[in-house]
Design a protein around this motif. Sequence first.
Motif, PDB file in Angstrom:
ATOM      1  N   ASP A   6       0.842  -1.192   0.000  1.00  0.00           N
ATOM      2  CA  ASP A   6       0.000   0.000   0.000  1.00  0.00           C
ATOM      3  C   ASP A   6       0.886   1.255   0.000  1.00  0.00           C
ATOM      4  OD1 ASP A   6      -2.372   1.637   0.601  1.00  0.00           O
ATOM      5  OD2 ASP A   6      -1.624   1.694   2.660  1.00  0.00           O
ATOM      6  N   ASP A   8      -0.368   5.097   0.917  1.00  0.00           N
ATOM      7  CA  ASP A   8      -0.687   6.067   1.981  1.00  0.00           C
ATOM      8  C   ASP A   8      -0.769   5.375   3.340  1.00  0.00           C
ATOM      9  OD1 ASP A   8      -1.324   8.665   0.415  1.00  0.00           O
ATOM     10  OD2 ASP A   8      -2.441   7.110  -0.655  1.00  0.00           O
ATOM     11  N   GLY A   9       0.041   5.856   4.253  1.00  0.00           N
ATOM     12  CA  GLY A   9       0.045   5.269   5.590  1.00  0.00           C
ATOM     13  C   GLY A   9       1.009   4.101   5.710  1.00  0.00           C
ATOM     14  N   THR A  10       1.566   3.670   4.576  1.00  0.00           N
ATOM     15  CA  THR A  10       2.456   2.504   4.571  1.00  0.00           C
ATOM     16  C   THR A  10       3.862   2.895   4.097  1.00  0.00           C
ATOM     17  OG1 THR A  10       0.581   1.031   4.205  1.00  0.00           O
ATOM     18  CG2 THR A  10       2.763   0.172   3.631  1.00  0.00           C
ATOM     19  N   HIS A  14       0.120   9.010   6.244  1.00  0.00           N
ATOM     20  CA  HIS A  14      -1.175   9.183   5.600  1.00  0.00           C
ATOM     21  C   HIS A  14      -1.580  10.652   5.538  1.00  0.00           C
ATOM     22  CE1 HIS A  14      -5.128   8.411   4.183  1.00  0.00           C
ATOM     23  NE2 HIS A  14      -4.975   7.110   4.278  1.00  0.00           N
ATOM     24  N   ASP A  96       0.244  -3.361   4.541  1.00  0.00           N
ATOM     25  CA  ASP A  96      -0.762  -2.302   4.547  1.00  0.00           C
ATOM     26  C   ASP A  96      -0.881  -1.751   5.967  1.00  0.00           C
ATOM     27  OD1 ASP A  96      -3.582  -1.776   2.609  1.00  0.00           O
ATOM     28  OD2 ASP A  96      -3.456  -1.017   4.654  1.00  0.00           O
ATOM     29  N   ASP A  97      -1.040  -0.444   6.075  1.00  0.00           N
ATOM     30  CA  ASP A  97      -1.161   0.143   7.414  1.00  0.00           C
ATOM     31  C   ASP A  97      -2.466  -0.273   8.096  1.00  0.00           C
ATOM     32  OD1 ASP A  97      -2.276   1.920   5.330  1.00  0.00           O
ATOM     33  OD2 ASP A  97      -2.801   3.212   7.010  1.00  0.00           O
TER      34      ASP A  97
HETATM   35 MG   LIG Z   1      -3.138   2.886   3.599  1.00  0.00          MG
END
Ligand SMILES: [Mg+2]
Length: 136
Positions: A6, A8-10, A14, A96-97
Amino acid sequence: MTIAVDFDGTIVDHKYPDIGKEKPFAIDTLKQLAAEGNKLILWTSRDGDLLQEAVDYCHKRGLDFYGINSNRPVGSLFEGRSLSTSVKVVADVYIDDKNLGGLPDWGTIYEMVNGFRMERRHKKQHKSFWKRLFGK
Ligand SMILES: [Mg+2]
């Protein structure tokens, strides 16, 4: 192994639709995993320009993906989705986050991925031993 990752956030904090700060060692870890022969697939809900920004962000830092939201290699014929193909990216591991339990740090992710790879290799060797013994 095929690794779906992933964005965003990963890979970055994010800040969607903006691009956040890189998570410490995310890009270097992914480059290392790619250099070790893993197929990296960018697995993100971004599309259009926002997807391109993420791809460019990684490319500028020396990280290119085997596939983008697809199991088909970048640049291949029919790279994109069609109605006759599943939208699910098939991978051995998903990073993934939103993982159950949250996102570990990237040093831990590296160790976990390699641990998983060694475990699978060991299982394969074990199986081939029995195959050799019984000819099956
Ligand atoms: Mg994410």
